[in-house]
Design an enzyme around this catalytic site. Sequence first.
Site, mmCIF file in Angstrom:
data_model
loop_
_atom_site.group_PDB
_atom_site.id
_atom_site.type_symbol
_atom_site.label_atom_id
_atom_site.label_comp_id
_atom_site.label_asym_id
_atom_site.label_seq_id
_atom_site.Cartn_x
_atom_site.Cartn_y
_atom_site.Cartn_z
ATOM 1 N N ASP A 111 0.867 -1.187 0.000
ATOM 2 C CA ASP A 111 0.000 0.000 0.000
ATOM 3 C C ASP A 111 0.900 1.232 0.000
ATOM 4 O OD1 ASP A 111 -3.262 0.394 1.141
ATOM 5 O OD2 ASP A 111 -1.935 2.120 0.820
ATOM 6 N N LYS A 113 -0.371 3.618 5.727
ATOM 7 C CA LYS A 113 -1.224 2.470 6.054
ATOM 8 C C LYS A 113 -0.394 1.221 6.354
ATOM 9 C CE LYS A 113 -5.433 3.982 3.762
ATOM 10 N NZ LYS A 113 -6.498 3.706 2.786
ATOM 11 N N CYS A 172 -15.314 5.395 -5.001
ATOM 12 C CA CYS A 172 -16.144 5.436 -3.799
ATOM 13 C C CYS A 172 -16.077 6.787 -3.117
ATOM 14 C CB CYS A 172 -15.800 4.297 -2.837
ATOM 15 S SG CYS A 172 -14.484 4.628 -1.697
#
Length: 270
Positions: free
Chosen positions: A63, A87, A188
Site C-alpha cells: 500500500d 497504512k 467510492c
Amino acid sequence: MSLSLDATQLDRYSRHVILDDVGPEGQKRLLDGRVLVVGAGGLGAPAIQYLAAAGVGTIGIVDDDVVERSNLQRQVIHGDGDVGRTKVDSAADFVADLNPDVDVEKHETRLDASNARELIADHDVVVDCSDNFATRYVVNDAARIEEVPVSHGAIYKFEGQVTTLSPDGPCYRCLFPEPPEPGTVPDCASTGVLGVLPGTVGCLQATEAVKLLIGVGDPLVGRMLFYDAMDLSFETVPYARNPDCPVCGDDGIEALDGIDYAAGCRVDVA
Ligand SMILES: [Zn+2]
C-alpha cells in the site's frame, strides 16, 4: 518450517487445534504460510486482521497510501491516532499488537506491472484488496504467470463480489476480458460505500486464503459470489475458463510487457 507448536501457540490457536479439519498440522501450515495482501484499506483491513489472528506466519502488505479520517468508517485496523501515518505502518503496528507470531513485510509502494511479479512471487496466496481496475488486472495477470492463487474481492456501494483465481482455473479476464473505459465507473469517494460492506467481503477473502493454506474445503474457483447488503442475499454464479482468454487461454501471456494497464484502467471503484 516450524517443527511444532509451543505452549503459547497451543493456547492461542487451541480452537483451531481441536478442529478435525485444522489440527496442529493445519495450524503449522498457517504459521508457515506467506500471504500477500494488496491494499490495506476497506477490504484489506478485515483480511489482515483475521489472517493475523489465525496465525498466518508472514503477511506482506502492499500500500502506498496514508490513513485519512474518512477511511476510519470502514478501515477498522486503523485508528484515529493513525491519521496521517502510512497504512503499512499502521497495519504493521496493529498486527504486532494482535499476534507476535506474525511477521509483516511492508511494501510501501503501488503494485503495478513493473513490480507485480516480484511482489507476488514467493507467496502462497494473494488477497487482492485493491480498489481500482488497473491493479486488479495486473494482480490477475502477474499471479497467473507466477502460479499463485488469488482471493479476489470488490465492492460497490451496497454490493460485493468474491471469487478465487486458481492457477489451474479460470481467471478474472475469463469473466471480464478488458477493464472498463476510463471514466465509466465512479470511485467510492464520489459514490460512497456502506462501511460494514468491505468487512463482509474482506472476511470472505480471508476465509478463502485460510482454506487454501490449510488445504481444506472447496475454494471459490470458477464461481463468482455476489453479495447484496440491501436484501442480505448471496448468489453464486459459475464461470468457465475462456479458451480465447488473453491471459490464461490457449495463447496466454508469459510476461506483462506490452500490456497497457493504464489505458483502460484509470478508474477507481472502491
Ligand atoms: Zn482467463
